[in-house]
Design a protein around this motif. Sequence first.
Motif, PDB file in Angstrom:
ATOM      1  N   ASN A   6       0.825  -1.208   0.000  1.00  0.00           N
ATOM      2  CA  ASN A   6       0.000   0.000   0.000  1.00  0.00           C
ATOM      3  C   ASN A   6       0.853   1.248   0.000  1.00  0.00           C
ATOM      4  OD1 ASN A   6      -1.583   2.240   1.608  1.00  0.00           O
ATOM      5  ND2 ASN A   6      -3.112   0.932   0.606  1.00  0.00           N
ATOM      6  N   HIS A   7       1.874   1.282   0.876  1.00  0.00           N
ATOM      7  CA  HIS A   7       2.805   2.408   0.866  1.00  0.00           C
ATOM      8  C   HIS A   7       4.086   2.067   1.602  1.00  0.00           C
ATOM      9  CE1 HIS A   7       0.376   3.086   4.582  1.00  0.00           C
ATOM     10  NE2 HIS A   7       1.528   3.464   5.115  1.00  0.00           N
ATOM     11  N   VAL A   8       5.094   2.858   1.335  1.00  0.00           N
ATOM     12  CA  VAL A   8       6.330   2.867   2.106  1.00  0.00           C
ATOM     13  C   VAL A   8       6.329   4.191   2.849  1.00  0.00           C
ATOM     14  CG1 VAL A   8       8.855   2.892   1.998  1.00  0.00           C
ATOM     15  CG2 VAL A   8       7.546   1.501   0.361  1.00  0.00           C
ATOM     16  N   ALA A   9       6.562   4.152   4.171  1.00  0.00           N
ATOM     17  CA  ALA A   9       6.549   5.390   4.952  1.00  0.00           C
ATOM     18  C   ALA A   9       7.977   5.834   5.230  1.00  0.00           C
ATOM     19  CB  ALA A   9       5.804   5.187   6.260  1.00  0.00           C
ATOM     20  N   VAL A  10       8.207   7.126   5.036  1.00  0.00           N
ATOM     21  CA  VAL A  10       9.515   7.721   5.276  1.00  0.00           C
ATOM     22  C   VAL A  10       9.332   8.815   6.321  1.00  0.00           C
ATOM     23  CG1 VAL A  10      11.438   8.975   4.222  1.00  0.00           C
ATOM     24  CG2 VAL A  10      10.231   7.222   2.903  1.00  0.00           C
ATOM     25  N   ILE A  53       4.185   6.784  -1.358  1.00  0.00           N
ATOM     26  CA  ILE A  53       5.197   7.024  -0.339  1.00  0.00           C
ATOM     27  C   ILE A  53       4.548   7.965   0.677  1.00  0.00           C
ATOM     28  CG2 ILE A  53       7.525   7.843   0.178  1.00  0.00           C
ATOM     29  CD1 ILE A  53       7.452   5.484  -1.822  1.00  0.00           C
ATOM     30  N   GLU A  54       4.564   7.561   1.936  1.00  0.00           N
ATOM     31  CA  GLU A  54       3.967   8.360   3.010  1.00  0.00           C
ATOM     32  C   GLU A  54       5.098   9.147   3.671  1.00  0.00           C
ATOM     33  OE1 GLU A  54       2.552   5.874   6.267  1.00  0.00           O
ATOM     34  OE2 GLU A  54       1.063   7.364   6.812  1.00  0.00           O
ATOM     35  N   LEU A  55       5.096  10.457   3.479  1.00  0.00           N
ATOM     36  CA  LEU A  55       6.092  11.313   4.125  1.00  0.00           C
ATOM     37  C   LEU A  55       5.502  11.749   5.465  1.00  0.00           C
ATOM     38  CD1 LEU A  55       6.978  13.508   1.008  1.00  0.00           C
ATOM     39  CD2 LEU A  55       8.251  11.515   1.863  1.00  0.00           C
ATOM     40  N   HIS A  78      10.644   4.244   7.487  1.00  0.00           N
ATOM     41  CA  HIS A  78      10.039   3.977   8.789  1.00  0.00           C
ATOM     42  C   HIS A  78       9.230   2.685   8.807  1.00  0.00           C
ATOM     43  CE1 HIS A  78       7.159   4.549  12.159  1.00  0.00           C
ATOM     44  NE2 HIS A  78       8.218   5.059  12.740  1.00  0.00           N
ATOM     45  N   HIS A  79       8.376   2.469   7.821  1.00  0.00           N
ATOM     46  CA  HIS A  79       7.634   1.200   7.774  1.00  0.00           C
ATOM     47  C   HIS A  79       7.152   0.889   6.363  1.00  0.00           C
ATOM     48  CE1 HIS A  79       4.198   4.031   8.708  1.00  0.00           C
ATOM     49  NE2 HIS A  79       3.555   3.278   7.851  1.00  0.00           N
ATOM     50  N   LEU A  80       6.796  -0.395   6.195  1.00  0.00           N
ATOM     51  CA  LEU A  80       6.186  -0.878   4.955  1.00  0.00           C
ATOM     52  C   LEU A  80       4.744  -1.229   5.281  1.00  0.00           C
ATOM     53  CD1 LEU A  80       8.964  -3.420   3.909  1.00  0.00           C
ATOM     54  CD2 LEU A  80       8.560  -1.151   2.936  1.00  0.00           C
ATOM     55  N   ALA A 111      -3.939   6.372   9.459  1.00  0.00           N
ATOM     56  CA  ALA A 111      -3.913   7.704   8.857  1.00  0.00           C
ATOM     57  C   ALA A 111      -4.719   7.763   7.560  1.00  0.00           C
ATOM     58  CB  ALA A 111      -2.470   8.134   8.598  1.00  0.00           C
ATOM     59  N   HIS A 112      -5.185   6.614   7.062  1.00  0.00           N
ATOM     60  CA  HIS A 112      -5.954   6.626   5.809  1.00  0.00           C
ATOM     61  C   HIS A 112      -7.386   6.179   6.036  1.00  0.00           C
ATOM     62  CE1 HIS A 112      -1.971   4.590   5.595  1.00  0.00           C
ATOM     63  NE2 HIS A 112      -1.681   5.826   5.311  1.00  0.00           N
ATOM     64  N   GLY A 113      -7.819   6.187   7.314  1.00  0.00           N
ATOM     65  CA  GLY A 113      -9.206   5.865   7.615  1.00  0.00           C
ATOM     66  C   GLY A 113      -9.538   4.386   7.570  1.00  0.00           C
ATOM     67  N   ILE A 129       6.324  -3.352  10.208  1.00  0.00           N
ATOM     68  CA  ILE A 129       5.310  -3.716   9.215  1.00  0.00           C
ATOM     69  C   ILE A 129       3.946  -3.191   9.664  1.00  0.00           C
ATOM     70  CG2 ILE A 129       4.106  -5.627   8.059  1.00  0.00           C
ATOM     71  CD1 ILE A 129       7.034  -5.599   7.323  1.00  0.00           C
ATOM     72  N   GLU A 130       3.275  -2.492   8.770  1.00  0.00           N
ATOM     73  CA  GLU A 130       1.888  -2.090   8.994  1.00  0.00           C
ATOM     74  C   GLU A 130       1.015  -2.977   8.120  1.00  0.00           C
ATOM     75  OE1 GLU A 130       0.975   1.936   7.621  1.00  0.00           O
ATOM     76  OE2 GLU A 130      -0.743   2.053   8.968  1.00  0.00           O
ATOM     77  N   LEU A 131      -0.014  -3.552   8.720  1.00  0.00           N
ATOM     78  CA  LEU A 131      -1.012  -4.288   7.934  1.00  0.00           C
ATOM     79  C   LEU A 131      -2.259  -3.421   7.886  1.00  0.00           C
ATOM     80  CD1 LEU A 131      -0.647  -7.912   9.418  1.00  0.00           C
ATOM     81  CD2 LEU A 131       0.414  -6.962   7.337  1.00  0.00           C
TER      82      LEU A 131
HETATM   83 CO    CO Z   1       1.588   3.908   7.168  1.00  0.00          CO
END
Ligand code: CO
Length: 134
Positions: A6-10, A53-55, A78-80, A111-113, A129-131
């Motif tokens: 879904n995203h990579v967070a930085v 990419i989640e900044l 920070h996370h995948l 953060a995306h509801g 890891i975020e699921l």
């Molecule tokens: Co995230």
Amino acid sequence: MIGRLNHVAVAVPDLSAAVALYRDSLGAMVSEPQDHPDHGVTVAFVELPNTKIELMSPLGAMSPIQGFLDRNPSGGMHHLCYEVEDIIRARDRMREAGARILGSEEPRIGAHGKPVLFLHPKDFNGCLIELEQV
Ligand code: CO
């Protein structure tokens, strides 16, 4: 079990600088930054054809990413976030596999509801890891 990335967070120390970097230098579409006081972060999404990419930058004194930025002052991955169809089934399966689930182990609205859970980086080769249920 896991589906799309879904995203990579930085985590970034300066969100406007990071937004400008992705928008102006890399030529990407970047969403307007949004404050998430309940999560202690301000977030902007870089929209890519195949993922996001989640900044993230800290919001407030108790931000959960402040410690990470103290250790990585210029920012860092920070996370995948992987998509799952059923967050409760995913949690129970990870629990049975011996993975540590962070916090109360109950899904929270991310953060995306959508409902999310985080898995301990020590159980996943150093990656938080975020699921996310989609
Ligand atoms: Co995230």
